[in-house]
Design an enzyme around this catalytic site. Structure first.
Site: not given
Ligand code: 7PM
Length: 287
Positions: A234, A268
């Site tokens: 992130k 995750r």
């Molecule tokens: C851009 C920014 C693309 C952020 C994708 C993301 C989480 C999640 C995501 C989290 C839970 C990523 C994120 N982040 N579900 N879905 N917790 N429960 O890095 O922190 O995949 S999307």
């Protein structure tokens, strides 16, 4: 050990015939994005075989949960239709179930119809970034299907959340909010032992907020639910290290080690092998 709270031992999460026990080891949730290939032009070209192979590789590397997602929750991303999202995730979930891949399967969606079909296809839990507020039917689906659910905190929507998020006390506010979402979930018939909480790193938070959440992660232990943390690649890591998304593996692994020591039960991640090795080492030292 005062001030530090290893996950309570022997707590077992049960859903749809599968179980996970918390406290003994850190569970690794591998991210499986099934959004269309960016090289294909326009159409929804999905390589189900490639997605399944990637999932198998993550399980072989030690992931115990695979999070299958068909809609990007990237800040500013446009929503996709239910039909489109289902056409992406269903074939992958069905293939993972029929191949008996072994891991729990999570469907990353806030749409009740997507969740219902995914659970019918054999998924075990729903990763809902809206914590059951994105679709009025979601709580019913999770309750009826006896599925697990991840309740994640987000301030705003994926489209708006990064427009100058503000909090007086980021950790306290998220704690209170999660407590309310837990109560709402349970009031709608979701079994207490099927609820997982997540502070939602990066969802309506600045770099400073994200660091504060991690520094004070143990405060969420008071909610008495397994804690999931998603820091992988992130932008707050990019901001601290001044590195692009392709160069954030070490920073991500560092946050995972920190999170385990401060109470995370599930992490995750994209980079499963590196994370599993680091987590096993921290587990041996800490748990
Ligand atoms: C851009 C920014 C693309 C952020 C994708 C993301 C989480 C999640 C995501 C989290 C839970 C990523 C994120 N982040 N579900 N879905 N917790 N429960 O890095 O922190 O995949 S999307």
């Amino acid at each position: 050990m005062t001030g530090m709270f290893p996950a309570k031992r022997g707590n077992t999460f049960q859903c749809r015939g599968k179980q996970l026990s918390f406290g003994e080891v850190t569970h690794i949730m591998g991210i499986l994005n099934v959004t269309p290939d960016s090289f294909s032009d326009g159409g929804d070209f999905l390589d189900v075989h490639a997605a399944v192979a990637h999932a198998k590789q993550m399980v072989a590397a030690g992931a115990t949960i695979i999070d299958v997602g068909g809609e990007s929750s990237r800040p500013g991303a446009m929503p996709v239709s239910t039909a489109q999202e289902l056409s992406r995730v269903s074939p992958v979930i069905s293939a993972l179930v029929s191949d008996a891949v072994g891991a729990l399967i999570s469907v990353d969606t806030y749409k009740a119809q997507v969740a219902r079909h995914a659970l019918e296809a054999g998924a075990h839990l729903v990763n809902d970034i809206t914590a059951l507020q994105g679709d009025a039917e979601m709580a019913t689906v999770v309750a009826e299907m006896e599925a697990g659910v991840v309740l994640m905190h987000m301030k705003g929507t994926p489209r708006t959340m990064q427009r100058t998020p503000q909090y007086d006390d980021v950790v306290g506010e998220i704690c209170t909010w999660l407590q309310q979402r837990i109560q709402a979930a349970e009031a709608q018939g979701i079994a207490p032992e099927r609820v997982i909480i997540d502070p939602g790193i990066g969802f309506g938070k600045t770099t400073k907020h994200n660091l504060e959440i991690l520094k004070r992660l143990e405060e969420y232990r008071g909610l008495n639910k397994p804690i999931l943390v998603g820091t992988s690649r992130k932008s707050f890591i990019g901001n601290v290290l001044d590195l692009p998304v392709t160069e954030r593996v070490e920073g991500s692994v560092a946050t995972v080690c920190w999170a385990i020591i401060h109470g995370a039960d599930i992490v995750r991640v994209h980079d499963v092998q590196a994370t599993v090795r680091a987590a096993r080492m921290i587990d041996a030292l800490y748990r």
